[in-house]
Design a protein around this motif. Sequence first.
Motif, PDB file in Angstrom:
ATOM      1  N   VAL A 158      -9.437  12.133  -2.320  1.00  0.00           N
ATOM      2  CA  VAL A 158      -9.574  13.770  -2.509  1.00  0.00           C
ATOM      3  C   VAL A 158      -8.376  14.049  -2.445  1.00  0.00           C
ATOM      4  CG1 VAL A 158     -10.263  15.136  -0.921  1.00  0.00           C
ATOM      5  CG2 VAL A 158     -11.421  13.564  -0.389  1.00  0.00           C
ATOM      6  N   THR A 159      -7.095  13.940  -2.732  1.00  0.00           N
ATOM      7  CA  THR A 159      -5.843  14.372  -2.878  1.00  0.00           C
ATOM      8  C   THR A 159      -5.935  14.589  -4.089  1.00  0.00           C
ATOM      9  OG1 THR A 159      -5.043  14.349  -0.275  1.00  0.00           O
ATOM     10  CG2 THR A 159      -3.653  14.434  -3.011  1.00  0.00           C
ATOM     11  N   PHE A 160      -5.914  13.026  -5.088  1.00  0.00           N
ATOM     12  CA  PHE A 160      -5.846  13.012  -6.168  1.00  0.00           C
ATOM     13  C   PHE A 160      -6.625  13.821  -6.948  1.00  0.00           C
ATOM     14  CE2 PHE A 160      -6.281  10.357  -9.695  1.00  0.00           C
ATOM     15  CZ  PHE A 160      -5.128  10.456 -10.415  1.00  0.00           C
ATOM     16  N   LEU A 161      -7.738  13.658  -6.882  1.00  0.00           N
ATOM     17  CA  LEU A 161      -9.121  14.411  -7.385  1.00  0.00           C
ATOM     18  C   LEU A 161      -8.565  15.954  -7.460  1.00  0.00           C
ATOM     19  CD1 LEU A 161     -12.215  12.620  -6.475  1.00  0.00           C
ATOM     20  CD2 LEU A 161     -11.047  12.581  -8.825  1.00  0.00           C
ATOM     21  N   LEU A 162      -8.154  16.265  -6.194  1.00  0.00           N
ATOM     22  CA  LEU A 162      -8.096  17.740  -6.633  1.00  0.00           C
ATOM     23  C   LEU A 162      -6.660  18.295  -7.129  1.00  0.00           C
ATOM     24  CD1 LEU A 162      -8.457  18.725  -2.662  1.00  0.00           C
ATOM     25  CD2 LEU A 162      -9.860  19.804  -4.304  1.00  0.00           C
TER      26      LEU A 162
END
Length: 201
Positions: free
Chosen positions: A26-30
């Motif tokens: 999720v962090t990487f996609l954001l």
Amino acid sequence: RLSMPSARFARSSSIWLFWRRRRHIVTFLLFLGFANIYMLRVNLNVGIVAMNTPYKVTLGNGTVIEKQDFDWNSKMQGVALSSFFYGYTCTQLLGGWLGSRFGGRTVFGLGVLVTAALTIVTPIAARTNFYLLVAVRVIEGVFEGGTYPCAQAIYARWAPPQERSRMTSLTFMGISVGTVLGLQLSGIIDGLLGWSPIFYI
């Protein structure tokens, strides 16, 4: 209880297999999402210079003429660049409510999608009518403005309290990365292909 080598292997495995943890994905996609929308946000800053700069064209008979796609004065250019922020400021508070009401993932994804779609139609809008370009930029700001508070709504659900500040910092690094890459790549693309592909690539 794990032995010393086993414990060391477990720690190293948890580091190398970080991508298996959903909160890290999720962090990487954001991060990618913010990098993307900020690249789309700043490309007009470079493109508008090329759009209003005269250039030479050689005709079939060898005659060289000077052309200029647009002849916007400084006031019109200022309106075109600032129009984005009129929409952007309107959804800062609304975006947080929408994120908590309908889910941050949905609202954030919609913001990125619409921003990308409106960026693609920017050259068409500019060639059609100046005020149509302004309207497109305002709407683009409306949808992008909701992405920032939506990230907070997403982390309220996905980020453990002890990791929230770290994950948020990594996510918002995408803003700086996207801004730098957007400005640099826009200049390179304009030099190689012209100003229109800035909004397509």
